[in-house]
Design a protein around this motif. Structure first.
Motif, mmCIF file in Angstrom:
data_model
loop_
_atom_site.group_PDB
_atom_site.id
_atom_site.type_symbol
_atom_site.label_atom_id
_atom_site.label_comp_id
_atom_site.label_asym_id
_atom_site.label_seq_id
_atom_site.Cartn_x
_atom_site.Cartn_y
_atom_site.Cartn_z
ATOM 1 N N GLY A 30 -1.745 27.368 63.459
ATOM 2 C CA GLY A 30 -1.033 28.371 62.717
ATOM 3 C C GLY A 30 0.188 27.899 62.153
ATOM 4 O O GLY A 30 0.420 28.671 61.089
ATOM 5 N N SER A 31 0.893 26.877 62.764
ATOM 6 C CA SER A 31 2.070 26.121 61.887
ATOM 7 C C SER A 31 1.541 25.825 60.476
ATOM 8 O O SER A 31 2.443 25.648 59.421
ATOM 9 C CB SER A 31 2.671 25.134 62.817
ATOM 10 O OG SER A 31 2.010 24.037 62.573
ATOM 11 N N PHE A 32 0.303 25.522 60.204
ATOM 12 C CA PHE A 32 -0.346 25.169 59.140
ATOM 13 C C PHE A 32 -0.782 26.372 58.299
ATOM 14 O O PHE A 32 -1.441 26.074 57.227
ATOM 15 C CB PHE A 32 -1.375 24.024 59.085
ATOM 16 C CG PHE A 32 -0.751 22.814 59.745
ATOM 17 C CD1 PHE A 32 0.210 22.155 59.143
ATOM 18 C CD2 PHE A 32 -1.301 22.141 60.938
ATOM 19 C CE1 PHE A 32 0.887 20.787 59.823
ATOM 20 C CE2 PHE A 32 -0.868 21.072 61.416
ATOM 21 C CZ PHE A 32 0.156 20.429 61.019
ATOM 22 N N GLU A 33 -0.571 27.491 58.635
ATOM 23 C CA GLU A 33 -1.138 28.691 58.165
ATOM 24 C C GLU A 33 -2.611 28.697 58.095
ATOM 25 O O GLU A 33 -3.290 29.238 57.166
ATOM 26 C CB GLU A 33 -0.474 28.953 57.006
ATOM 27 C CG GLU A 33 0.955 29.299 57.050
ATOM 28 C CD GLU A 33 1.542 29.587 55.613
ATOM 29 O OE1 GLU A 33 0.834 29.726 54.836
ATOM 30 O OE2 GLU A 33 2.945 29.512 55.643
ATOM 31 N N ASN A 34 -3.341 27.938 59.036
ATOM 32 C CA ASN A 34 -4.678 28.006 59.016
ATOM 33 C C ASN A 34 -5.182 28.954 60.197
ATOM 34 O O ASN A 34 -5.606 28.640 61.373
ATOM 35 C CB ASN A 34 -5.185 26.489 59.654
ATOM 36 C CG ASN A 34 -6.715 26.071 59.469
ATOM 37 O OD1 ASN A 34 -7.585 27.246 59.069
ATOM 38 N ND2 ASN A 34 -7.276 24.904 59.567
ATOM 39 N N THR A 35 -5.124 30.091 59.852
ATOM 40 C CA THR A 35 -5.157 31.204 60.699
ATOM 41 C C THR A 35 -6.762 31.495 61.310
ATOM 42 O O THR A 35 -6.889 31.665 62.381
ATOM 43 C CB THR A 35 -4.932 32.577 60.000
ATOM 44 O OG1 THR A 35 -5.687 32.872 58.904
ATOM 45 C CG2 THR A 35 -3.510 32.849 59.758
ATOM 46 N N GLU A 36 -7.606 31.073 60.653
ATOM 47 C CA GLU A 36 -9.015 30.841 61.024
ATOM 48 C C GLU A 36 -9.234 30.093 62.304
ATOM 49 O O GLU A 36 -9.932 30.701 63.237
ATOM 50 C CB GLU A 36 -10.070 30.944 60.150
ATOM 51 C CG GLU A 36 -11.546 31.203 60.384
ATOM 52 C CD GLU A 36 -12.484 31.130 59.211
ATOM 53 O OE1 GLU A 36 -13.526 31.510 59.197
ATOM 54 O OE2 GLU A 36 -12.147 30.413 58.157
ATOM 55 N N VAL A 37 -8.902 28.951 62.032
ATOM 56 C CA VAL A 37 -8.672 27.875 63.277
ATOM 57 C C VAL A 37 -7.961 28.190 64.496
ATOM 58 O O VAL A 37 -8.458 28.104 65.487
ATOM 59 C CB VAL A 37 -8.476 26.448 62.745
ATOM 60 C CG1 VAL A 37 -8.487 25.483 63.806
ATOM 61 C CG2 VAL A 37 -9.703 26.151 61.771
ATOM 62 N N ALA A 38 -6.651 28.787 64.210
ATOM 63 C CA ALA A 38 -5.757 29.316 65.114
ATOM 64 C C ALA A 38 -6.427 30.344 66.117
ATOM 65 O O ALA A 38 -6.331 30.284 67.107
ATOM 66 C CB ALA A 38 -4.465 29.580 64.415
ATOM 67 N N ASP A 39 -6.985 31.333 65.338
ATOM 68 C CA ASP A 39 -7.703 32.435 65.858
ATOM 69 C C ASP A 39 -8.820 31.871 66.780
ATOM 70 O O ASP A 39 -8.976 32.329 68.125
ATOM 71 C CB ASP A 39 -8.087 33.633 65.066
ATOM 72 C CG ASP A 39 -7.269 34.274 64.427
ATOM 73 O OD1 ASP A 39 -5.942 34.033 64.845
ATOM 74 O OD2 ASP A 39 -7.346 34.818 63.407
ATOM 75 N N PHE A 40 -9.839 31.015 66.363
ATOM 76 C CA PHE A 40 -10.717 30.408 67.312
ATOM 77 C C PHE A 40 -10.199 29.532 68.569
ATOM 78 O O PHE A 40 -10.474 29.891 69.648
ATOM 79 C CB PHE A 40 -11.494 29.487 66.321
ATOM 80 C CG PHE A 40 -12.641 28.598 67.265
ATOM 81 C CD1 PHE A 40 -13.702 29.369 67.584
ATOM 82 C CD2 PHE A 40 -12.538 27.349 67.657
ATOM 83 C CE1 PHE A 40 -14.767 28.657 68.555
ATOM 84 C CE2 PHE A 40 -13.239 26.762 68.405
ATOM 85 C CZ PHE A 40 -14.525 27.333 68.806
#
Length: 151
Positions: A30-40
């Motif tokens: 999330g801190s890297f704005e990688n929302t798809e991976v953060a959500d997973f």
């Protein structure tokens, strides 16, 4: 494992540490704005918390002993289902995240299989068999996700 209580403490700790690690990975993504991976990773943390609650409920009327964190006898340095910390990579994609999750769940499965294979206690054997079945389902589910992501 010497007792059902010890087994349940290990199971609860394994799921607790898996949830904490997946939360850390979700925060990093999330801190890297990688929302798809953060959500997973957040979803995986939620699953681990559900399994933690199941492990606690299975304790029933047993008084679960406290084991200090440094005294757990894990096969490696940390809980088998704690996902690899290197997965906090800013370049992580969903495919890599699935691979990290598969590795964590496979390690959890191997841990419970080792308990099942290594005990003669019928109660521990029965509980370990249930955990093996659940972890095998998790591994199969992640493999299905991997297949869908590849398609």
């Amino acid at each position: 494992m010497k007792s059902v209580e010890e087994f349940l403490v290990y199971a609860a700790r394994l799921e607790q540490e898996a949830a904490l690690r997946f939360d850390e990975l979700a925060d990093a993504a999330g801190s890297f704005e990688n929302t798809e991976v953060a959500d997973f990773f957040r979803q995986m943390a939620d699953y681990s918390r559900m399994h933690l609650e199941e492990a606690r409920k299975r304790g029933g009327f047993h008084d679960l002993p406290e084991i200090p964190p440094g005294e757990y006898a894990w096969p490696r340095l940390e809980s088998p289902e704690a996902a690899a910390i290197w997965a906090a990579d800013p370049q992580m994609d969903v495919s890599m995240a699935l691979s990290v999750a598969l590795d964590a769940e496979t390690n959890g499965l191997a841990f419970y299989q080792g308990v099942l294979d290594g005990t003669d206690d019928p109660e521990i054997k029965a509980m370990a068999a249930e955990f093996v079945e659940e972890e095998a389902e998790h591994v199969a589910a992640i493999k299905r996700w991997i297949s869908r992501a590849a398609a």
